[in-house]
Scaffold this motif. Structure first.
Motif, PDB file in Angstrom:
ATOM      1  N   GLY A  60       8.714  -0.127  13.060  1.00  0.00           N
ATOM      2  CA  GLY A  60       9.609   0.722  13.772  1.00  0.00           C
ATOM      3  C   GLY A  60      10.964   1.016  13.256  1.00  0.00           C
ATOM      4  N   TYR A  61      11.217   2.766  13.557  1.00  0.00           N
ATOM      5  CA  TYR A  61      12.491   3.205  12.846  1.00  0.00           C
ATOM      6  C   TYR A  61      13.694   2.685  13.701  1.00  0.00           C
ATOM      7  N   GLY A  62      14.724   2.669  13.090  1.00  0.00           N
ATOM      8  CA  GLY A  62      16.166   2.416  13.818  1.00  0.00           C
ATOM      9  C   GLY A  62      17.347   3.450  13.030  1.00  0.00           C
ATOM     10  N   GLY A  63      18.362   2.825  12.987  1.00  0.00           N
ATOM     11  CA  GLY A  63      19.533   3.716  12.440  1.00  0.00           C
ATOM     12  C   GLY A  63      20.261   4.453  13.592  1.00  0.00           C
ATOM     13  N   SER A  64      21.176   5.320  13.025  1.00  0.00           N
ATOM     14  CA  SER A  64      21.932   5.830  13.842  1.00  0.00           C
ATOM     15  C   SER A  64      21.537   7.507  14.252  1.00  0.00           C
ATOM     16  N   CYS A  65      20.404   7.798  13.643  1.00  0.00           N
ATOM     17  CA  CYS A  65      19.755   8.968  13.775  1.00  0.00           C
ATOM     18  C   CYS A  65      18.821   9.155  14.741  1.00  0.00           C
ATOM     19  N   PHE A  66      17.524   8.820  14.233  1.00  0.00           N
ATOM     20  CA  PHE A  66      16.121   8.838  14.894  1.00  0.00           C
ATOM     21  C   PHE A  66      16.189   8.718  16.283  1.00  0.00           C
TER      22      PHE A  66
ATOM     23  N   VAL B  32      14.074 -14.997   7.071  1.00  0.00           N
ATOM     24  CA  VAL B  32      13.996 -13.430   7.209  1.00  0.00           C
ATOM     25  C   VAL B  32      14.521 -12.762   6.084  1.00  0.00           C
ATOM     26  N   TRP B  33      13.679 -11.948   5.579  1.00  0.00           N
ATOM     27  CA  TRP B  33      14.160 -11.097   4.430  1.00  0.00           C
ATOM     28  C   TRP B  33      14.525  -9.612   4.983  1.00  0.00           C
ATOM     29  N   GLY B  34      15.626  -9.301   5.157  1.00  0.00           N
ATOM     30  CA  GLY B  34      16.313  -7.838   5.248  1.00  0.00           C
ATOM     31  C   GLY B  34      16.743  -7.784   6.832  1.00  0.00           C
ATOM     32  N   LEU B  35      17.890  -7.190   6.938  1.00  0.00           N
ATOM     33  CA  LEU B  35      18.537  -7.193   8.145  1.00  0.00           C
ATOM     34  C   LEU B  35      18.797  -5.730   8.740  1.00  0.00           C
ATOM     35  N   ALA B  36      19.092  -5.001   7.726  1.00  0.00           N
ATOM     36  CA  ALA B  36      19.693  -3.501   7.866  1.00  0.00           C
ATOM     37  C   ALA B  36      18.184  -2.770   8.293  1.00  0.00           C
ATOM     38  N   PHE B  37      18.517  -1.491   8.941  1.00  0.00           N
ATOM     39  CA  PHE B  37      17.422  -0.867   9.535  1.00  0.00           C
ATOM     40  C   PHE B  37      16.620  -0.241   8.478  1.00  0.00           C
ATOM     41  N   LYS B  38      17.118  -0.087   7.144  1.00  0.00           N
ATOM     42  CA  LYS B  38      16.466   0.227   6.062  1.00  0.00           C
ATOM     43  C   LYS B  38      17.357  -0.086   4.661  1.00  0.00           C
ATOM     44  N   PRO B  39      16.590   0.110   3.532  1.00  0.00           N
ATOM     45  CA  PRO B  39      17.351  -0.296   2.289  1.00  0.00           C
ATOM     46  C   PRO B  39      18.535   0.472   2.139  1.00  0.00           C
TER      47      PRO B  39
ATOM     48  N   GLN C 154      14.686  20.801  33.051  1.00  0.00           N
ATOM     49  CA  GLN C 154      13.237  20.946  33.910  1.00  0.00           C
ATOM     50  C   GLN C 154      12.063  21.024  33.008  1.00  0.00           C
ATOM     51  N   GLN C 155      12.272  20.480  31.759  1.00  0.00           N
ATOM     52  CA  GLN C 155      11.020  20.333  30.935  1.00  0.00           C
ATOM     53  C   GLN C 155      10.806  19.047  30.464  1.00  0.00           C
ATOM     54  N   SER C 156       9.816  18.521  30.221  1.00  0.00           N
ATOM     55  CA  SER C 156       9.114  17.403  29.598  1.00  0.00           C
ATOM     56  C   SER C 156       8.729  17.549  28.439  1.00  0.00           C
ATOM     57  N   LEU C 157       9.209  16.856  27.423  1.00  0.00           N
ATOM     58  CA  LEU C 157       8.692  16.694  25.994  1.00  0.00           C
ATOM     59  C   LEU C 157       7.724  15.429  25.931  1.00  0.00           C
ATOM     60  N   ARG C 158       6.675  15.635  26.304  1.00  0.00           N
ATOM     61  CA  ARG C 158       5.750  14.671  26.598  1.00  0.00           C
ATOM     62  C   ARG C 158       5.510  13.723  25.041  1.00  0.00           C
ATOM     63  N   ILE C 159       5.268  14.673  24.060  1.00  0.00           N
ATOM     64  CA  ILE C 159       5.114  13.869  22.750  1.00  0.00           C
ATOM     65  C   ILE C 159       6.427  13.052  22.276  1.00  0.00           C
ATOM     66  N   LEU C 160       7.329  13.495  22.489  1.00  0.00           N
ATOM     67  CA  LEU C 160       8.827  12.907  22.112  1.00  0.00           C
ATOM     68  C   LEU C 160       8.934  11.667  23.033  1.00  0.00           C
ATOM     69  N   GLU C 161       8.602  11.517  24.074  1.00  0.00           N
ATOM     70  CA  GLU C 161       8.692  10.547  24.977  1.00  0.00           C
ATOM     71  C   GLU C 161       7.693   9.485  24.474  1.00  0.00           C
ATOM     72  N   ALA C 162       6.393   9.998  24.246  1.00  0.00           N
ATOM     73  CA  ALA C 162       5.637   8.867  23.671  1.00  0.00           C
ATOM     74  C   ALA C 162       6.071   8.377  22.351  1.00  0.00           C
ATOM     75  N   VAL C 163       6.717   9.207  21.583  1.00  0.00           N
ATOM     76  CA  VAL C 163       7.265   8.854  20.223  1.00  0.00           C
ATOM     77  C   VAL C 163       8.412   7.428  20.373  1.00  0.00           C
ATOM     78  N   GLU C 164       9.089   7.919  21.548  1.00  0.00           N
ATOM     79  CA  GLU C 164      10.027   6.712  21.663  1.00  0.00           C
ATOM     80  C   GLU C 164       9.376   5.430  22.343  1.00  0.00           C
ATOM     81  N   ALA C 165       8.327   5.760  23.004  1.00  0.00           N
ATOM     82  CA  ALA C 165       7.764   4.482  23.611  1.00  0.00           C
ATOM     83  C   ALA C 165       7.140   3.802  22.523  1.00  0.00           C
ATOM     84  N   VAL C 166       6.346   4.310  21.785  1.00  0.00           N
ATOM     85  CA  VAL C 166       5.546   3.683  20.699  1.00  0.00           C
ATOM     86  C   VAL C 166       6.556   2.922  19.809  1.00  0.00           C
ATOM     87  N   ASN C 167       7.669   3.584  19.339  1.00  0.00           N
ATOM     88  CA  ASN C 167       8.752   2.828  18.578  1.00  0.00           C
ATOM     89  C   ASN C 167       9.298   1.593  19.118  1.00  0.00           C
TER      90      ASN C 167
END
Length: 485
Positions: A265-271, A325-332, A286-299
């Protein structure tokens, strides 16, 4: 040129330091006195490769200064960069209180023409609100100074921000077409001229399109990540190797290889924040962004995938087990713990009774602070979390090793030494750093994302939950060998 940077967070510091490094006179403003004191004493409050050296060089040259004086900061720069935080509000929208507060301060103190640059990631229409806030303050003191609000979104990757700023692939500028806007365009063109010497990188557009471009870019990249993660989970079920699939589709020039790595999964301050904000912008209209709603749910689901693999292998009750556990930050190459997959994974292990020993080359101090807050209501769980100063100390006596961040130091470890330190040669890899067949040959049981675990006879490993219940443990096919990607 005289420039003011409002906000000394990640974007503000990189922007200010890099613009000072090409000869501009930069004054950075922040209302956090403690942060300004650290900067004035030569420290840097964030980890970003190369940034500390640039700040030190330009402080010594007198081109980079830090202050909490709002009036002085407004007086200093013809260009005023707003680079403050825009955290997610409760409904997922971007919280603009700091952006608008900065705008009002500019309106209260400006005494001549100013170009106000929205550098923070802000929703479409924010420039209008910034313009209105400044105009209200000018009207309140009966002043009529000309100004223009420009959208100049940042495209900085944490861990490579200095390189991204100094060698940009594009510079997006959204300017109005009125007289102040045309003047602002010329001022910004002059500012960015050093970055356009070998080719024109600046894309000029209207302000709303520039604001939208930033969100659209991050939403596209987040979509690629979640798409690959869904495919990886299916690959687990059908017996395919997602790394082979990645190479197969990435070789198509219409697709390319970037942001196609399956993981936890992705993390950080942006995505996460930007996907939520764009979804909220659509909802407001009054619009639904169904793809992005799925992107968020998948993540969100993907951040739990390693916990599912661990439970499937070792059972629901992890009491008495120790995980390294090796690695704590969301990315290197960053110490950023915001939305890091390590947070829900470690919390789940602790909740199931495990002990966790964690290591990160940079983020340990920030992780201590974050987990102290995350686990403040469950002190008995927090007591079972420790942080080590060496990656092998984490492995010593652990029942399994979990990899959550793809730091270079983890990509080619001494596997013989690692086996000696681990109580059981068992690895759960959330970043697919190694090849299953290669680890199998070394006698290490390896579980990754969308890759089939290879097992060889003679490996001693704890039984799966199914085996503990008397069921036969399934055999898995092996894949091609080579150690690390």
């Amino acid at each position: 040129m005289n420039l003011t940077i409002i906000g000394t967070g990640y974007v503000g510091l990189v922007t200010g330091a890099c613009l000072a490094d090409i000869g501009n006179d930069v004054l950075c403003l922040d209302l956090d006195q403690r942060k300004i004191d650290v900067l004035n004493q030569g420290g840097v409050p964030i980890h970003e490769p190369g940034l500390q050296e640039i700040i030190a060089r330009n402080r010594k040259a007198g081109r980079l200064k830090f202050t909490t004086d709002v009036a002085a900061s407004v007086a200093h720069g013809e260009i005023q960069f707003i680079a403050v935080g825009t955290p997610s509000d409760e409904d997922g929208s971007a919280d603009l209180q700091y952006v608008l507060a900065a705008a009002r301060n500019i309106g209260r103190h400006m005494n001549g023409y100013k170009v106000i640059v929205d550098k923070s990631t802000v929703p479409v229409g924010t420039a209008v609100r910034v313009r209105e806030a400044i105009a209200e303050e000018l009207a309140a003191r009966d002043a009529q100074h000309m100004f223009s609000v420009v959208s100049n979104p940042e495209f900085l990757k944490e861990g490579a921000a200095v390189e991204d700023f100094t060698r940009p692939d594009r510079i997006v500028l959204g300017c109005d077409e009125d007289v102040p806007g045309e003047k602002a365009r010329e001022v910004m063109k002059r500012l960015y001229a050093p970055f356009n010497r070998n080719r024109e990188r600046t894309l000029y557009m209207d302000v709303r399109s520039a604001e939208f471009t930033k969100y659209a870019a991050n939403a596209m990249l987040a979509t690629r990540i979640s798409f690959m993660n869904e495919l990886a989970n299916l690959a687990d079920r059908v017996g395919a190797d997602i790394e082979a699939v990645r190479r197969g589709i990435g070789s198509d020039p219409r697709i390319g290889y970037d942001f196609l790595y399956a993981g936890c999964g992705y993390g950080g301050s942006c995505f996460p924040k930007d996907v939520q904000a764009l979804i909220n912008t659509a909802v407001e209209r009054q619009q639904s962004l169904r793809i992005l709603e799925a992107v968020e749910a998948v993540n969100e689901a993907q951040k739990k995938i390693l916990a599912h693999k661990i439970v499937e292998r070792l059972g629901d009750d992890l009491s008495g087990r120790t995980f390294g556990v090796w690695g704590l930050a969301f990315k290197p190459n960053t110490d950023d713990m915001r939305e890091a997959p390590s947070r829900p994974l470690i919390a789940e292990l602790l909740k199931r009774g495990a002990r966790v020993k964690a290591y990160d080359p940079v983020a340990v101090d920030e992780a201590r602070r974050v987990f102290a807050l995350d686990l403040q209501d469950v002190p008995h769980q927090h007591a079972r979390l420790t942080f080590e100063s060496d990656e092998m100390d984490v492995a010593r006596g652990a029942d399994a090793l979990v990899i959550l961040t793809e730091w270079k130091v983890f990509k080619s470890p001494d596997f013989d030494s690692l086996k000696q330190h681990l109580r059981t040669p068992l690895i759960f890899d959330g970043r697919n750093l190694y090849e299953p067949e290669a680890l199998s040959e070394l006698g290490i049981e390896y579980h990754a994302i969308g890759r089939q675990p290879a097992r060889r006879e003679g490996i001693t490993a704890p039984q799966t939950a199914a085996a503990q219940n008397g069921a036969a443990e399934p055999q898995h096919a092996t894949s091609d060998a080579a150690l690390a990607r």
